[in-house]
Write an enzyme that holds these catalytic residues in place. Structure first.
Site, PDB file in Angstrom:
ATOM      1  N   GLY A  43     -34.891  -4.203  -7.040  1.00 48.30           N
ATOM      2  CA  GLY A  43     -34.743  -5.634  -7.294  1.00 48.30           C
ATOM      3  C   GLY A  43     -35.700  -6.526  -6.521  1.00 48.30           C
ATOM      4  O   GLY A  43     -36.058  -7.605  -6.976  1.00 48.30           O
ATOM      5  N   GLU A  98     -35.512  -8.789   0.073  1.00 47.77           N
ATOM      6  CA  GLU A  98     -34.393  -8.421  -0.816  1.00 47.77           C
ATOM      7  C   GLU A  98     -34.299  -9.398  -1.969  1.00 47.77           C
ATOM      8  O   GLU A  98     -34.633 -10.569  -1.822  1.00 47.77           O
ATOM      9  CB  GLU A  98     -33.080  -8.523  -0.025  1.00 47.77           C
ATOM     10  N   ASP A  99     -33.743  -8.928  -3.074  1.00 45.42           N
ATOM     11  CA  ASP A  99     -33.524  -9.820  -4.210  1.00 45.42           C
ATOM     12  C   ASP A  99     -32.336 -10.761  -3.974  1.00 45.42           C
ATOM     13  O   ASP A  99     -32.452 -11.968  -4.124  1.00 45.42           O
ATOM     14  CB  ASP A  99     -33.325  -9.022  -5.515  1.00 45.42           C
ATOM     15  N   ASP A 102     -25.062 -10.441  -1.937  1.00 49.76           N
ATOM     16  CA  ASP A 102     -23.839 -10.746  -2.686  1.00 49.76           C
ATOM     17  C   ASP A 102     -22.654 -10.583  -1.719  1.00 49.76           C
ATOM     18  O   ASP A 102     -22.360 -11.490  -0.946  1.00 49.76           O
ATOM     19  CB  ASP A 102     -23.797  -9.797  -3.889  1.00 49.76           C
ATOM     20  N   GLY A 104     -22.673  -8.681   0.838  1.00 49.26           N
ATOM     21  CA  GLY A 104     -23.282  -8.505   2.160  1.00 49.26           C
ATOM     22  C   GLY A 104     -23.243  -7.064   2.655  1.00 49.26           C
ATOM     23  O   GLY A 104     -23.874  -6.738   3.653  1.00 49.26           O
ATOM     24  N   THR A 106     -24.551  -4.209   1.467  1.00 52.87           N
ATOM     25  CA  THR A 106     -25.817  -3.474   1.428  1.00 52.87           C
ATOM     26  C   THR A 106     -26.730  -3.940   2.554  1.00 52.87           C
ATOM     27  O   THR A 106     -27.324  -3.127   3.274  1.00 52.87           O
ATOM     28  CB  THR A 106     -26.513  -3.683   0.062  1.00 52.87           C
ATOM     29  N   LYS A 130     -25.653 -15.357  -2.782  1.00 50.65           N
ATOM     30  CA  LYS A 130     -24.415 -15.707  -3.497  1.00 50.65           C
ATOM     31  C   LYS A 130     -23.343 -15.869  -2.419  1.00 50.65           C
ATOM     32  O   LYS A 130     -22.457 -15.022  -2.244  1.00 50.65           O
ATOM     33  CB  LYS A 130     -24.056 -14.552  -4.433  1.00 50.65           C
ATOM     34  N   PHE A 151     -23.136 -13.657 -12.407  1.00 51.64           N
ATOM     35  CA  PHE A 151     -24.029 -12.499 -12.432  1.00 51.64           C
ATOM     36  C   PHE A 151     -25.367 -12.953 -12.994  1.00 51.64           C
ATOM     37  O   PHE A 151     -25.447 -13.460 -14.109  1.00 51.64           O
ATOM     38  CB  PHE A 151     -23.444 -11.355 -13.267  1.00 51.64           C
ATOM     39  N   ARG A 164     -35.394  -7.191 -15.799  1.00 57.10           N
ATOM     40  CA  ARG A 164     -36.134  -7.324 -14.532  1.00 57.10           C
ATOM     41  C   ARG A 164     -37.453  -8.067 -14.702  1.00 57.10           C
ATOM     42  O   ARG A 164     -37.961  -8.679 -13.775  1.00 57.10           O
ATOM     43  CB  ARG A 164     -36.465  -5.940 -13.955  1.00 57.10           C
TER      44      ARG A 164
HETATM   45  P1  IMP Z   1     -24.143  -6.637  -1.941  1.00 57.47           P
HETATM   46  O1  IMP Z   1     -22.838  -6.892  -2.655  1.00 57.47           O
HETATM   47  O2  IMP Z   1     -24.542  -7.809  -1.087  1.00 57.47           O
HETATM   48  O3  IMP Z   1     -24.076  -5.341  -1.181  1.00 57.47           O
HETATM   49  O4  IMP Z   1     -25.255  -6.489  -3.052  1.00 57.47           O
HETATM   50  C1  IMP Z   1     -25.617  -5.239  -3.535  1.00 57.47           C
HETATM   51  C2  IMP Z   1     -26.620  -5.269  -4.644  1.00 57.47           C
HETATM   52  O5  IMP Z   1     -25.934  -5.624  -5.841  1.00 57.47           O
HETATM   53  C3  IMP Z   1     -27.780  -6.247  -4.562  1.00 57.47           C
HETATM   54  O6  IMP Z   1     -28.855  -5.812  -3.758  1.00 57.47           O
HETATM   55  C4  IMP Z   1     -28.184  -6.285  -6.025  1.00 57.47           C
HETATM   56  O7  IMP Z   1     -29.028  -5.193  -6.308  1.00 57.47           O
HETATM   57  C5  IMP Z   1     -26.858  -6.148  -6.739  1.00 57.47           C
HETATM   58  N1  IMP Z   1     -26.379  -7.459  -7.218  1.00 57.47           N
HETATM   59  C6  IMP Z   1     -25.474  -8.278  -6.647  1.00 57.47           C
HETATM   60  N2  IMP Z   1     -25.301  -9.398  -7.375  1.00 57.47           N
HETATM   61  C7  IMP Z   1     -26.130  -9.269  -8.439  1.00 57.47           C
HETATM   62  C8  IMP Z   1     -26.420 -10.121  -9.573  1.00 57.47           C
HETATM   63  O8  IMP Z   1     -25.891 -11.230  -9.771  1.00 57.47           O
HETATM   64  N3  IMP Z   1     -27.343  -9.648 -10.452  1.00 57.47           N
HETATM   65  C9  IMP Z   1     -27.971  -8.439 -10.306  1.00 57.47           C
HETATM   66  N4  IMP Z   1     -27.742  -7.633  -9.262  1.00 57.47           N
HETATM   67  C10 IMP Z   1     -26.818  -8.030  -8.339  1.00 57.47           C
HETATM   68 MG    MG Z   2     -31.026  -5.390  -3.889  1.00 58.75          MG
END
Ligand code: IMP
Ligand code: MG
Length: 178
Positions: A43, A98-99, A102, A104, A106, A130, A151, A164
């Protein structure tokens, strides 16, 4: 449920303008340091490509990929690298690219894994935050945009590996079948 692409939430022009601002701040903060950009695949790839070209300072780049929490073999297992960095991280000034942050999880785990390799400094640059969805506290030193709880796809972010390639960010909208 089917999905369709909504209108741009953040346009290509807005993304590029914000990247120029971030690059100016980062170039000043990391002048005379030993900057290593760590791009989180897949991402973060498009953001990394534009961000590194907008920097005014020397830097090196490497790439990592993480197993997601959904893919982890057991719910108790912490996600691992599916691709670790190739270069040595000890004593480097690392900026993670990072992209999106969400929940947190990861990002928090990634910071732990990278800290274990003894960098001199470690900071996060995320295009999207987010913030409403956060479950784990994790610092974002450089943030592109705070977005609502939806999303989103485009500019590196996918749904089932689609979208993408878009130059902008859009909300993926659920459509009830009739
Ligand atoms: P986390 O919940 O912060 O661990 O996010 C994990 C991963 O989920 C991110 O690095 C993205 O790859 C993916 N992700 C979370 N929210 C979105 C979204 O709205 N669109 C696409 N990918 C997402
Ligand atoms: Mg990511």
């Amino acid at each position: 449920m089917r999905y369709r692409l909504g209108p741009p939430l953040i346009t290509a022009t807005e993304i590029q303008a914000r990247i120029q601002e971030l690059a100016t701040i980062i170039s000043s903060d990391y002048a005379d340091r030993d900057l290593l950009l760590i791009c989180v695949l897949k991402g973060g790839a498009m953001f990394w490509a534009d961000l590194c070209r907008a920097l005014h300072i020397p830097c090196q780049s490497d790439f990592v990929a993480m197993e997601s929490y959904r893919e982890a073999t057991s719910p108790l297992a912490e996600p691992r690298f599916t691709k670790a960095a190739d270069v040595a991280l000890a004593d480097r000034d690392i900026l993670i690219v990072e992209d999106i942050i969400d929940t947190g999880h990861t990002s928090a785990r990634l910071r732990e894994l990278l800290w274990a390799q003894s960098p001199r400094s470690l900071a996060m640059c995320a295009l999207l935050d987010k913030a409403e969805r956060r479950q784990v506290d994790t610092a974002i030193e450089y943030c592109g945009f705070i977005i609502p709880n939806a999303f989103v796809v485009g500019y590196g972010l996918d749904y089932a590996q689609q979208y993408r390639h878009l130059a902008y960010i859009a909300v993926l909208e659920g459509v009830l079948e009739d």
